[in-house]
Design a protein around this motif. Sequence first.
Motif, mmCIF file in Angstrom:
data_model
loop_
_atom_site.group_PDB
_atom_site.id
_atom_site.type_symbol
_atom_site.label_atom_id
_atom_site.label_comp_id
_atom_site.label_asym_id
_atom_site.label_seq_id
_atom_site.Cartn_x
_atom_site.Cartn_y
_atom_site.Cartn_z
ATOM 1 N N THR A 243 0.846 -1.145 -0.205
ATOM 2 C CA THR A 243 -0.087 -0.030 -0.009
ATOM 3 C C THR A 243 1.069 1.291 -0.068
ATOM 4 O OG1 THR A 243 -1.861 -1.078 1.253
ATOM 5 C CG2 THR A 243 -1.930 1.153 1.226
ATOM 6 N N GLY B 264 -1.344 7.132 -1.393
ATOM 7 C CA GLY B 264 -2.897 6.750 -1.858
ATOM 8 C C GLY B 264 -3.941 7.033 -0.966
ATOM 9 N N TRP C 250 -3.160 3.034 -5.458
ATOM 10 C CA TRP C 250 -3.486 2.511 -4.122
ATOM 11 C C TRP C 250 -2.536 1.510 -3.608
ATOM 12 C CZ3 TRP C 250 -8.802 2.471 -1.944
ATOM 13 C CH2 TRP C 250 -9.569 3.217 -2.361
#
Length: 250
Positions: free
Chosen positions: A149, A153, A241
């Motif tokens: 991750t 994002g 993301w």
Amino acid sequence: MPRSSTKPFRASLSRSVRLLREFRYEQPDPARFYTALAQDSAAQVAHYAPLESRLVFDVGGGPGYFRDAFRAAGARYLALDSDVGELAGLGDIAAGTVVGSGMQLPVRSDCVDVCYSSNVLEHVPQPWTMAREMVRVTKPGGLVFISYTVWFGPWGGHETAPWHFLGGARARRRYTRVHGHEPKNRFGESLFPVTVAAGLRWAREQEAAGSVDIVQLTPRYNPWWSRWLLRVPVVRELVTWNLVLVLRRR
């Protein structure tokens, strides 16, 4: 024996929509989200490397969703996690699991067919040390699959998002003040800012050093035709993301 594909994985728009819909359940129904993500991950890895009877080492395997998905695809599966609680999330700790550090994998060099990690890199203080360790334990010709991750994002701060855009420490303090307890993912302790730029740079450095070949660098949830965004600084940090680094060990 099936041969691994040299073609890039082409994520469809329908797949992206389905995964993003499931993403809404990451907090309220983690079993639903992680089961869907694990099944999708096994299918994506299988695009690059045959899984039947191959040894998959999952760095940060968690309670067992990925174990079930990879074994259903025919793989032999081992997992490492730093948290006994995470490993036991679905009941007893399964055979073939070990507690240890991703930054110093308790596995000899050149011994696994696939070294896999999903959403772990942002939780270790030295992420690229862990990434190098994953390359080390993978056999020549084997696959390294790293997904993480990205900090800038929408979900970079995990449960403290979107306040992480104002700073991780501030977001952590706000979460504690509002909820009366610390977040599970504590900035500076169990959550660290890892960017798209850093991942792309590390992968290219490893290729230049002769340790890996880059197979694919791609956003995990975005459709395949949006990969061009990785070439646009700043924008790529906001719209990616989750970044996937797919490497083949030399």
